[in-house]
Design a protein around this motif. Structure first.
Motif, PDB file in Angstrom:
ATOM      1  N   UNK A  15       0.811  -1.214   0.000  1.00  0.00           N
ATOM      2  CA  UNK A  15       0.000   0.000   0.000  1.00  0.00           C
ATOM      3  C   UNK A  15       0.845   1.265   0.000  1.00  0.00           C
ATOM      4  N   UNK A  16       2.143   1.131   0.284  1.00  0.00           N
ATOM      5  CA  UNK A  16       2.993   2.313   0.305  1.00  0.00           C
ATOM      6  C   UNK A  16       3.610   2.617  -1.040  1.00  0.00           C
ATOM      7  N   UNK A  17       3.376   1.742  -2.009  1.00  0.00           N
ATOM      8  CA  UNK A  17       3.951   2.027  -3.321  1.00  0.00           C
ATOM      9  C   UNK A  17       3.168   3.161  -3.968  1.00  0.00           C
ATOM     10  N   UNK A  18       3.875   3.895  -4.756  1.00  0.00           N
ATOM     11  CA  UNK A  18       3.255   5.093  -5.345  1.00  0.00           C
ATOM     12  C   UNK A  18       2.009   4.733  -6.135  1.00  0.00           C
ATOM     13  N   UNK A  19       2.027   3.591  -6.761  1.00  0.00           N
ATOM     14  CA  UNK A  19       0.895   3.275  -7.626  1.00  0.00           C
ATOM     15  C   UNK A  19      -0.206   2.536  -6.882  1.00  0.00           C
ATOM     16  N   UNK A  20       0.064   2.094  -5.692  1.00  0.00           N
ATOM     17  CA  UNK A  20      -0.983   1.423  -4.921  1.00  0.00           C
ATOM     18  C   UNK A  20      -1.644   2.393  -3.947  1.00  0.00           C
ATOM     19  N   UNK A  21      -0.951   3.404  -3.650  1.00  0.00           N
ATOM     20  CA  UNK A  21      -1.391   4.318  -2.595  1.00  0.00           C
ATOM     21  C   UNK A  21      -2.661   5.041  -3.014  1.00  0.00           C
ATOM     22  N   UNK A  22      -3.570   5.173  -2.051  1.00  0.00           N
ATOM     23  CA  UNK A  22      -4.762   5.961  -2.294  1.00  0.00           C
ATOM     24  C   UNK A  22      -4.932   6.954  -1.159  1.00  0.00           C
ATOM     25  N   UNK A  23      -5.397   8.123  -1.493  1.00  0.00           N
ATOM     26  CA  UNK A  23      -5.522   9.157  -0.461  1.00  0.00           C
ATOM     27  C   UNK A  23      -6.343   8.724   0.759  1.00  0.00           C
ATOM     28  N   UNK A  24      -7.376   7.913   0.606  1.00  0.00           N
ATOM     29  CA  UNK A  24      -8.120   7.561   1.821  1.00  0.00           C
ATOM     30  C   UNK A  24      -7.314   6.733   2.806  1.00  0.00           C
ATOM     31  N   UNK A  25      -6.233   6.134   2.369  1.00  0.00           N
ATOM     32  CA  UNK A  25      -5.409   5.384   3.326  1.00  0.00           C
ATOM     33  C   UNK A  25      -4.821   6.352   4.337  1.00  0.00           C
ATOM     34  N   UNK A  26      -4.808   5.889   5.577  1.00  0.00           N
ATOM     35  CA  UNK A  26      -4.276   6.764   6.611  1.00  0.00           C
ATOM     36  C   UNK A  26      -3.012   6.168   7.188  1.00  0.00           C
TER      37      UNK A  26
END
Lengths: 152, 579
Positions: free
Chosen positions: A92-103
């Protein structure tokens, strides 16, 4: 800025309701983009009893770009690089997996879950992963040794 | 510059005193007049004021010395009585070149002075030895005048030397061509053939000083080759640019018709221009009332049927917002069909929170429309406009939530670059076996990943597997979050709403094609870099809806400068990636 507001909000939330086994503070008073996390090794894992120092850097573009997370404490784990960077591989920390709702709190929970259950198939340290798969006892021992050595 | 050749011919020209123009020196028919191309070439003694590349030309004359000068006697054996003197030439209007024997240094200095006074454009000396032998080189002591080479500096003209016989011949011929037209050899004939009797007929000297022709022939050859090469490069470059232009236009057309999806193919990281942003619905959260809405095609139905759906939405929203802390995901309305055709009504993906700033939206009511103004993307995700607009405009055209493009179908960026054309062609060239390639790419990526990850966390290869792990962990994490690590993870079905749908979708797409494909399709060994490129790209686009980084920026980073220059000149080249 939206990013600042969001980071403040997350910081507030995480301080009132910290994720289990984690203590969070700002590395510097005036820099909300640099977080210091102290994470306890999860129970029932070779890391139990250890205190792991993790640094989280929130990029300028946060939350559109993922935070960068590094282990400052040496740890014997297949998913954390065994160098001075201590980079951890999290999907989830990869640039392409990351989504703004992740906290951040989600990230920390994920980190703790990976500590509790290493993912040898996604390892960054192939040797450690191999040992984890084939000789679990030796892996546990080394991990515990490292905890004693570095993570006290 | 050194003289490379000396040419003497007979010229006729009018006296500038009565002729209108002076530039009418014409060679007299060479069959009935003197001309010569003496060899060897003159030796250059001084190059003062000799311009490389341009010939020194002028009328030949013998510079007079003062009448009682001793040098006159010394020169007498070599200088015919009727030699062309300055007085036999027009006073002005023509360049003149002096010729005299190289007598004693004293006499030479006098000749030089005389030529200086009479405006000699150049001086040709000959050795008074009546020999045909080539004269010694310019550094020979013969040419020393005992003044420390000062004469070369103080005389404002170049000085050359020719063998004695040539010099004697020149002076002799000059004596023949010093009088009226009728007095010169074949003078009668000349007047009959149209030479004006008032004109002058004199010897004319042309000293080639090389310049371009003085270059060694090897250099000339190399220059020619270089010129041809440059010409070829220029032509090729031009034709390539034209071809590339046509390809850009074609690509633009194909993007517009939806044939090519730039973003999905990883060809270009798009952003949303302001005018497209402005067209996206902006309305008060909950009420559905448009705030500022330029007319778009799809809003035809938006005006009339707002009442019932609005109330429906409100009722839903009021419950969801009030119960928010305990259940972060509002009840999803079962059937969205009722409102689907209407863009201003809460969509099935209605969320209570802006995913970017994590602030709750405040619903407005018809009575007090003070609710949050939200921007709805084509995928029906809503955000604060101040949160999402800048992101879409500057960073990415993809919805931060579902990574679906927020651009209208067939949108084509204003600028289509050569690099985009190149990438698109690359993708297209691989399409026949794209599927196989992708599979093998995934496999190869996993093999290579152990080493690659360390050096390059951003590497595209093998990322797909990554998500599978966190997906299990996230479930474990939920359990850990509630205090017990042993509790079974909650069923995925309970996870709905803003995280749930997208995450579940991604999990599914990500977990199913896992490491079973060990079949390494037979790959032709040719073109490995191209294949590798396509593999990475294919892996990058597989299983997710967007390219990881801007391909343009990435390419700019990877391409060395010389390659960029090369691509500027030859836009078709450099298709395969270096390195």
């Amino acid at each position: 800025m939206a990013a600042n507001k969001r980071i403040m909000k997350e910081l507030g939330e995480i301080n009132t309701n910290p994720p289990p086994g984690c203590a969070i503070r700002l590395a510097k008073e005036d820099d909300i983009n640099l977080w210091d996390v102290t994470m306890d090794g999860p129970q029932d894992s070779p890391y139990t009893g250890g205190k792991f120092h993790i640094q989280i850097v929130l990029p300028k573009e946060y939350p559109f770009k993922p935070p960068v997370l590094t282990f400052r404490t040496k740890i014997y784990h297949p998913n954390v690089t065994n160098d001075d960077k201590g980079a951890m591989c999290l999907g989830m920390l990869r640039a392409d997996e990351w989504k703004p709702p992740n906290k951040i709190v989600d990230v920390l929970k994920l980190v703790r879950a990976v500590l509790a259950a290493p993912q040898p198939d996604d390892a960054v340290e192939a040797g450690i992963a191999n040992e984890f798969k084939t000789d679990r006892k030796a892996f546990d021992k080394t991990a515990q040794d490292w905890v004693k050595k570095y993570a006290k | 510059m050194s003289a490379t050749s000396l040419r003497v011919l007979t010229a006729e020209f009018p006296d500038p005193q009565w002729a209108s123009s002076t530039d009418t020196i014409q060679q007299v028919n060479s069959s009935i007049s003197y001309w010569a191309l003496p060899s060897p070439a003159p030796v250059t003694l001084s190059t003062t004021n000799a311009n490389p590349g341009s010939d020194l030309t002028g009328l030949l004359y013998y510079p007079d010395l003062p009448p009682n000068d001793a040098c006159n006697d010394a020169a007498a054996p070599y200088v015919p009585k009727n030699v062309t003197r300055r007085s036999n030439l027009p006073v002005a209007g023509y360049d003149v070149i002096a010729v005299a024997p190289w007598l004693s240094p004293d006499c030479v200095q006098k000749y030089l002075r005389s030529a200086r006074r009479t405006g000699g454009r150049a001086f040709i000396f000959f050795l008074p030895d009546n020999s045909t032998m080539p004269v010694p080189g310019s550094d020979d002591p013969t040419w020393a005048l005992g003044d420390g080479e000062n004469w070369k500096r103080e005389n404002p003209y170049p000085v050359y030397a020719i063998p004695g016989t040539t010099g004697n011949e020149l002076l002799y011929q000059s004596s023949l061509y010093s009088g009226n037209v009728t007095d010169v050899p074949h003078g009668q004939l000349l007047t009959e053939t149209g030479v004006d009797p008032r004109n002058y007929v004199r010897l004319f000297v042309d000293i080639s000083t090389g310049g371009g022709t003085a270059l060694p022939s090897l250099w000339v050859f190399l220059l020619v080759v270089l010129g041809i090469l440059l010409g070829i490069i220029g032509c090729t470059s031009l034709s390539m640019h034209i071809l590339q232009r046509r390809r850009r236009i074609a690509l633009r057309r194909r993007v517009a018709t939806g044939e090519v999806d730039l973003e999905a193919l990883g060809i270009k990281r798009l952003t949303v221009p302001q005018e497209v942003l402005d067209k996206m619905p902006l309305y008060t959260y909950g009420s559905g009332a448009p705030v500022a809405h330029p007319s778009t095609a799809r809003d035809g139905a938006a005006t009339t049927p707002s009442e019932p759906t609005t109330t429906l939405a409100e009722s839903k929203l009021s419950t969801s917002t009030s119960s928010r802390p305990s259940s972060p995901f509002p009840n999803i309305r079962p059937t969205p069909t009722l409102i689907r055709g209407n863009s201003y009504h809460p969509s099935p993906l209605q969320q209570p929170t802006c995913a970017i700033c994590l602030d709750d939206f405040v619903p407005g009511t018809p009575d007090s429309p003070t609710g949050t103004i939200v921007r709805e993307l084509p995928c029906h995700h809503i955000f604060h406009p101040e949160c999402v607009d800048a992101f879409l405009r500057d960073s990415s055209s993809l919805c931060p939530m579902c990574k679906k493009s927020a651009l209208p179908k067939g949108y084509c960026p204003r600028v289509v670059t050569n690099a985009m054309v190149r990438r698109e062609r690359m993708m297209r060239g691989l399409q026949p076996d794209a599927a196989g390639d992708v599979e093998s790419g995934a496999t190869a990526g996993e093999e290579g990943v152990q080493t690659r990850r360390r050096s390059m966390m951003m590497s595209w290869g093998g990322q797909r597997r990554f998500f599978s792990a966190p997906s299990q962990e996230m479930q474990a994490m939920d359990a850990a979050g509630s205090g017990s690590t042993t509790r079974p993870p909650p069923p995925a079905a309970t996870r709905t709403g803003m995280f749930g749908t997208s995450l579940a979708r991604e999990r599914r797409s990500v977990t199913q094609p896992l490491p079973t494909q060990q079949s390494q399709p037979v790959q032709p060994p040719s073109n490995p870099s191209r294949r590798e490129w396509a593999r990475e790209r294919a892996v990058a686009m597989l299983g997710r809806d967007r390219a990881p980084v801007d391909p343009d920026a990435e390419e700019a980073m990877r391409t060395p400068r010389w390659r960029k220059v090369l691509q500027g000149v030859f836009p078709n080249m450099g298709g395969g990636r270096a390195s």
